[in-house]
Scaffold this active site. Sequence first.
Site, PDB file in Angstrom:
ATOM      1  N   GLU A 103       2.666  -6.379   0.570  1.00 40.80           N
ATOM      2  CA  GLU A 103       2.771  -7.335   1.500  1.00 40.80           C
ATOM      3  C   GLU A 103       3.970  -8.133   1.094  1.00 40.80           C
ATOM      4  OE1 GLU A 103      -0.879  -8.966   2.972  1.00 40.80           O
ATOM      5  OE2 GLU A 103      -0.019 -11.026   2.925  1.00 40.80           O
ATOM      6  N   HIS A 163      -7.440   0.128   2.040  1.00 36.96           N
ATOM      7  CA  HIS A 163      -6.782  -0.271   0.712  1.00 36.96           C
ATOM      8  C   HIS A 163      -7.936  -1.145   0.130  1.00 36.96           C
ATOM      9  CE1 HIS A 163      -3.690  -2.530  -1.196  1.00 36.96           C
ATOM     10  NE2 HIS A 163      -4.095  -3.649  -0.985  1.00 36.96           N
ATOM     11  N   ARG A 201     -10.142 -10.013   3.152  1.00 41.90           N
ATOM     12  CA  ARG A 201      -9.492 -10.636   2.110  1.00 41.90           C
ATOM     13  C   ARG A 201      -8.085 -10.960   2.518  1.00 41.90           C
ATOM     14  NH1 ARG A 201      -6.135  -8.791  -2.187  1.00 41.90           N
ATOM     15  NH2 ARG A 201      -6.136  -6.708  -1.855  1.00 41.90           N
ATOM     16  N   GLY A 239      -9.925  -2.079 -15.901  1.00 41.49           N
ATOM     17  CA  GLY A 239      -8.968  -2.690 -15.073  1.00 41.49           C
ATOM     18  C   GLY A 239      -8.556  -4.107 -15.591  1.00 41.49           C
ATOM     19  N   PHE A 283       2.694 -15.178   1.311  1.00 38.54           N
ATOM     20  CA  PHE A 283       1.654 -14.163   1.616  1.00 38.54           C
ATOM     21  C   PHE A 283       0.972 -14.493   2.765  1.00 38.54           C
ATOM     22  CE2 PHE A 283       0.442 -10.375  -1.010  1.00 38.54           C
ATOM     23  CZ  PHE A 283       1.560 -10.378  -1.841  1.00 38.54           C
ATOM     24  N   LEU A 308       1.053   2.296  -0.926  1.00 42.27           N
ATOM     25  CA  LEU A 308       1.321   0.861  -0.393  1.00 42.27           C
ATOM     26  C   LEU A 308       2.835   0.536  -0.163  1.00 42.27           C
ATOM     27  CD1 LEU A 308      -0.438  -1.468   0.537  1.00 42.27           C
ATOM     28  CD2 LEU A 308      -0.092  -2.400  -1.661  1.00 42.27           C
ATOM     29  N   ARG A 313      -4.349  -9.604   7.332  1.00 45.04           N
ATOM     30  CA  ARG A 313      -4.099  -8.176   7.249  1.00 45.04           C
ATOM     31  C   ARG A 313      -5.201  -7.576   8.362  1.00 45.04           C
ATOM     32  NH1 ARG A 313      -4.232  -6.952   0.598  1.00 45.04           N
ATOM     33  NH2 ARG A 313      -2.231  -7.665   0.432  1.00 45.04           N
ATOM     34  N   GLN A 316     -10.766  -3.074   4.086  1.00 45.30           N
ATOM     35  CA  GLN A 316      -9.612  -3.676   4.357  1.00 45.30           C
ATOM     36  C   GLN A 316      -8.540  -2.425   4.666  1.00 45.30           C
ATOM     37  OE1 GLN A 316      -6.795  -6.268   1.757  1.00 45.30           O
ATOM     38  NE2 GLN A 316      -7.621  -7.546   3.392  1.00 45.30           N
ATOM     39  N   HIS A 348      -4.955  -2.039   5.017  1.00 47.58           N
ATOM     40  CA  HIS A 348      -3.695  -2.657   4.904  1.00 47.58           C
ATOM     41  C   HIS A 348      -2.488  -2.223   5.957  1.00 47.58           C
ATOM     42  CE1 HIS A 348      -0.049  -4.312   3.072  1.00 47.58           C
ATOM     43  NE2 HIS A 348      -0.478  -4.767   1.907  1.00 47.58           N
TER      44      HIS A 348
HETATM   45  C1  LIG Z   1      -1.406  -0.086  -4.323  1.00 47.45           C
HETATM   46  C2  LIG Z   1      -2.232  -1.386  -4.591  1.00 47.45           C
HETATM   47  C3  LIG Z   1      -1.512  -2.767  -4.733  1.00 47.45           C
HETATM   48  C4  LIG Z   1      -2.425  -3.830  -4.747  1.00 47.45           C
HETATM   49  N1  LIG Z   1      -1.499  -5.123  -4.841  1.00 47.45           N
HETATM   50  C5  LIG Z   1      -2.270  -6.283  -5.033  1.00 47.45           C
HETATM   51  C6  LIG Z   1      -1.724  -7.491  -5.160  1.00 47.45           C
HETATM   52  O1  LIG Z   1      -0.428  -7.429  -5.302  1.00 47.45           O
HETATM   53  N2  LIG Z   1      -2.489  -8.618  -5.338  1.00 47.45           N
HETATM   54  C7  LIG Z   1      -3.834  -8.544  -5.217  1.00 47.45           C
HETATM   55  O2  LIG Z   1      -4.246  -9.477  -5.479  1.00 47.45           O
HETATM   56  N3  LIG Z   1      -4.385  -7.173  -5.066  1.00 47.45           N
HETATM   57  C8  LIG Z   1      -3.788  -6.257  -5.136  1.00 47.45           C
HETATM   58  N4  LIG Z   1      -4.636  -5.229  -5.018  1.00 47.45           N
HETATM   59  C9  LIG Z   1      -5.905  -5.088  -5.190  1.00 47.45           C
HETATM   60  C10 LIG Z   1      -6.325  -5.061  -6.742  1.00 47.45           C
HETATM   61  O3  LIG Z   1      -5.129  -4.507  -7.339  1.00 47.45           O
HETATM   62  C11 LIG Z   1      -7.337  -4.472  -6.872  1.00 47.45           C
HETATM   63  O4  LIG Z   1      -8.530  -4.993  -5.976  1.00 47.45           O
HETATM   64  C12 LIG Z   1      -7.707  -4.943  -8.314  1.00 47.45           C
HETATM   65  O5  LIG Z   1      -6.755  -4.286  -9.410  1.00 47.45           O
HETATM   66  C13 LIG Z   1      -9.154  -4.199  -8.706  1.00 47.45           C
HETATM   67  O6  LIG Z   1      -9.241  -4.071 -10.298  1.00 47.45           O
HETATM   68  P1  LIG Z   1     -10.843  -3.891 -10.803  1.00 47.45           P
HETATM   69  O7  LIG Z   1     -10.521  -4.246 -12.358  1.00 47.45           O
HETATM   70  O8  LIG Z   1     -11.912  -4.336 -10.186  1.00 47.45           O
HETATM   71  O9  LIG Z   1     -10.911  -2.375 -10.854  1.00 47.45           O
HETATM   72  P2  LIG Z   1      -9.878  -1.299 -11.267  1.00 47.45           P
HETATM   73  O10 LIG Z   1      -8.459  -1.630 -11.692  1.00 47.45           O
HETATM   74  O11 LIG Z   1      -9.795   0.011 -10.012  1.00 47.45           O
HETATM   75  O12 LIG Z   1     -10.372  -0.407 -12.378  1.00 47.45           O
HETATM   76  C14 LIG Z   1     -11.578   0.141 -12.170  1.00 47.45           C
HETATM   77  C15 LIG Z   1     -11.834   1.012 -13.841  1.00 47.45           C
HETATM   78  O13 LIG Z   1     -13.142   1.534 -13.531  1.00 47.45           O
HETATM   79  C16 LIG Z   1     -13.281   2.764 -14.524  1.00 47.45           C
HETATM   80  N5  LIG Z   1     -14.265   3.382 -13.716  1.00 47.45           N
HETATM   81  C17 LIG Z   1     -14.510   3.692 -12.599  1.00 47.45           C
HETATM   82  N6  LIG Z   1     -15.473   4.765 -12.216  1.00 47.45           N
HETATM   83  C18 LIG Z   1     -15.866   4.790 -13.786  1.00 47.45           C
HETATM   84  C19 LIG Z   1     -16.859   5.883 -14.161  1.00 47.45           C
HETATM   85  N7  LIG Z   1     -17.754   6.357 -13.309  1.00 47.45           N
HETATM   86  N8  LIG Z   1     -17.153   5.908 -15.593  1.00 47.45           N
HETATM   87  C20 LIG Z   1     -16.311   5.060 -16.379  1.00 47.45           C
HETATM   88  N9  LIG Z   1     -15.185   4.311 -15.546  1.00 47.45           N
HETATM   89  C21 LIG Z   1     -15.275   4.119 -14.562  1.00 47.45           C
HETATM   90  C22 LIG Z   1     -11.848   3.170 -14.172  1.00 47.45           C
HETATM   91  O14 LIG Z   1     -11.401   4.114 -15.130  1.00 47.45           O
HETATM   92  C23 LIG Z   1     -11.076   1.921 -14.261  1.00 47.45           C
HETATM   93  O15 LIG Z   1     -10.667   1.480 -15.461  1.00 47.45           O
HETATM   94  C24 LIG Z   1      -3.747  -3.920  -4.692  1.00 47.45           C
HETATM   95  C25 LIG Z   1      -4.234  -2.646  -4.800  1.00 47.45           C
HETATM   96  C26 LIG Z   1      -3.511  -1.393  -4.563  1.00 47.45           C
HETATM   97  C27 LIG Z   1      -4.364  -0.126  -4.409  1.00 47.45           C
END
Ligand SMILES: Cc1cc2nc3c(=O)[nH]c(=O)nc-3n(C[C@H](O)[C@H](O)[C@H](O)COP(=O)(O)OP(=O)(O)OC[C@H]3O[C@@H](n4cnc5c(N)ncnc54)[C@H](O)[C@@H]3O)c2cc1C
Length: 583
Positions: free
Chosen positions: A249, A348, A389, A12, A117, A246, A282, A234, A236
Amino acid sequence: MIEHDVLIIGGGLTGSRAALAIAQNYPDQSVGLISKVHPIRSHSVAAQGGIAASLRNVGDDDWLTHAFDTVKGSDYLADQNAVQVLTQSAPEVIIDLEHLGVLFSRSEDGRIAQRAFGGHTNSRACYAADKTGHAILHELVMNVRRLGCKIYHEWYVLDLIYEDGANGKEVKGVVAYSLETSEIEVFCAKSVLCATGGYGRVFNTTSNDLASTGDGLCLTANIGLPLQDMEFVQFHPTGLYPAGVLISEAVRGEGAYLLNDLGDRFMANYPISKNRMELSPRDITSRNIAHEIMAGRGINGGNYVYLDVRHLGREKILSRIPFAREEGLRLAGVDCIDQPLPVRPTAHYSMGGIPTNIDCQVIGSDSQAIARFFAAGECACLSVHGANRLGANSLLECVVFGKRAGEKIGAYVSDRPMPKINPDHYLAAAKAKLKALLSKQGNSRIADIRQQLQDTMTEHCGIFRDDQRLKDGLAKLQTIRDRYDHDLLIDDRSDLFNMELMQAIELGNLFTVGEIIMTSALSRQESRGAHSREDYPQRDDLNCLKHTLGYLESGKVRTSDRPVDMSLQSIDRDRFTPQERKY
Ligand SMILES: Cc1cc2nc3c(=O)[nH]c(=O)nc-3n(C[C@H](O)[C@H](O)[C@H](O)COP(=O)(O)OP(=O)(O)OC[C@H]3O[C@@H](n4cnc5c(N)ncnc54)[C@H](O)[C@@H]3O)c2cc1C
C-alpha cells in the site's frame, strides 16, 4: 519433557517482541520460543509499507484521531478499549524500536519519516523504505538471542495440552515435533503464548507465505475454544497479477493511481471513495476493483487493473518503493518506471482469530480468561481491527501487544508453580497421529486436495458472498475433506525434514479454519467492512453490532456472539458512535 516458565509459539514480530519483554523485565524466567520456520523467516519479515503511530513528524496528529480512523476503518466493530491501548502506546513502541537499533527511513530534518496510508487521516506510517518488517524483525530476533531465550526453530507444534488443573481447566504446555529429526517432545510451561500468525493459505490467491496456515487457530479450536469474527478476511487491493504477491500500500501512499481499461482513475466513480481515491481503506478499494473487473473494465477485459507509478519519476520509485519495483520486474517482467503494474485483490490478512482481553489473555465463550493461555498478533482477535484493518496497524498491533503480552505473562507466572503433566499419554497420542498420517496410501495428493480447498474458499467465500454460495461452499468443503480423511497419499516416509508430513498436518488445519470462516460468514446476515453479503447489502447495527464466535462441537462448527466494547464513546461521542462510512 522440556520445561520453561513461558512458552511462546511463533517467532514473528509478536512472538519475538513478547520474548524480548520477558527477557528485559524478568531476566530470571526461562523462555522457550518454538517456531516451525527460523524466526527471521516468519511472515512478518515480508511486511513492507509501514507501522502506524501519531508521532506528529509530518503535520499535526494525536492518538485519538488515530483511534477514530481505526474504529471507522473497522466499520465500528473494533473493541474501543483495545483500540485505545493500541493507539495510545504507538509512539512509545516506535521509539523503543528505534532504541533497539531499527533503521527507520528519515525525513530531511532527520526525524523518522512518515507516509500516508489508506483510511488514515494523517501521514503516520513509519517505514524502512518498503522493507519495514525485515528491518524490525531482524533487530528483535537478534536481541532475543542476545538475551538468552531458547529458540526451538524448525519445531512444529501439534497440540495444546489443555486439562484440569488447580482451578479448573488450564493450558499446561504443548506437544511438538522436530522437523529435522521427527523427534516428539512434550513441553510444559507455567504459561503459553500463541503468536502463530495468519491463514492466507486457505485461499488460492494470497500475499501470505507458505507457513501462514492458521495452525494456532486450529490448535485453539481443537480444544473446544471459540474463534472470533472469522468471517472478516482482508483482501488487499493490489496483489501483483497473476502471482498474488503483495504490491505494498506504500505504493499508493506515495501517490500511485489505479486505472481501468479505459484509462480512468475509477475510484472517483464510486461515491464512497471519491474523496480519498486510491487511499480509501482496503475493503472499499478491493470491492471497487472487483466491480471494475466484473463490469468488463479490467485491462483488455481481463482479471486485473493497472497500478500506475510512472508519474512519480525514477528517483522517487528507486528510493521509496524499490522492493515493489523489484517484484514487478522479477515476477511479472514489468518495470514500473516505464509501465503500469497489473494488479488484483489478494487474500492478505485475518481480522478474526483467538479472542483475548486487552491483557492478551485468551477468553472463552463466556468472556472469562482461560488459565495460563495468552494470544497476540495476527492469530489473536483483541479486537483492534473489527471488520476491516487499516494498513500499518498490524505491525503496530504485533509490537504493542507482543510487548504487553510479554509484560503481563512475566507478572502472571512469577508466583505460579509449574503445572503437573503426565507426558506419556501425549507422546503416545502424537506418535499414533504421525504414524496414521504416514501410512496414508490413498490416491489423492496433498497439492491436489489443497488446490480444491483453496479454489472452493475463493469461489464461495471471497470478496462477495451470499447464502446459497456459502451453503454450497460448505457442502463442497465436506466432500473434499472426506477425500483428505480417506483417500490421502503420502509418499515420503523419512524422518528427516519430512515436508510432506508437515504439509499434510497443515492441510488438516486449513480445513478446520476454512469451515469456521465459512460458517461464521453464513451466520452474519449483513455487510460490514470486509464481509460483503449480496443478499444483505446494508450494515445492520441493530441486530449485528456484535462479535461472532465460531467453535467446534462434536466435529461440527457452531456459532454464538458477544458484545462490542464501545468505551471511547465516553471520551468523544460524536466520533465514536457508529455512522455511515464515507471517504
Ligand atoms: C506481504 C505482506 C506485507 C505486509 N505489510 C504490512 C505492513 O506494511 N504493515 C503492517 O502493519 N502489516 C503488514 N502486513 C501484515 C503483518 O505483516 C502481519 O500481520 C504480521 O507480521 C503478523 O505477525 P505475527 O507475529 O502475528 O505472525 P508471523 O510473522 O506470521 O509469525 C508466525 C510465527 O508462528 C510460527 N508458527 C505458526 N504455526 C506454528 C506451528 N504449528 N508450530 C510452530 N510454530 C508455528 C511461525 O514459524 C512463525 O514464526 C503484511 C503482511 C504481508 C503478508
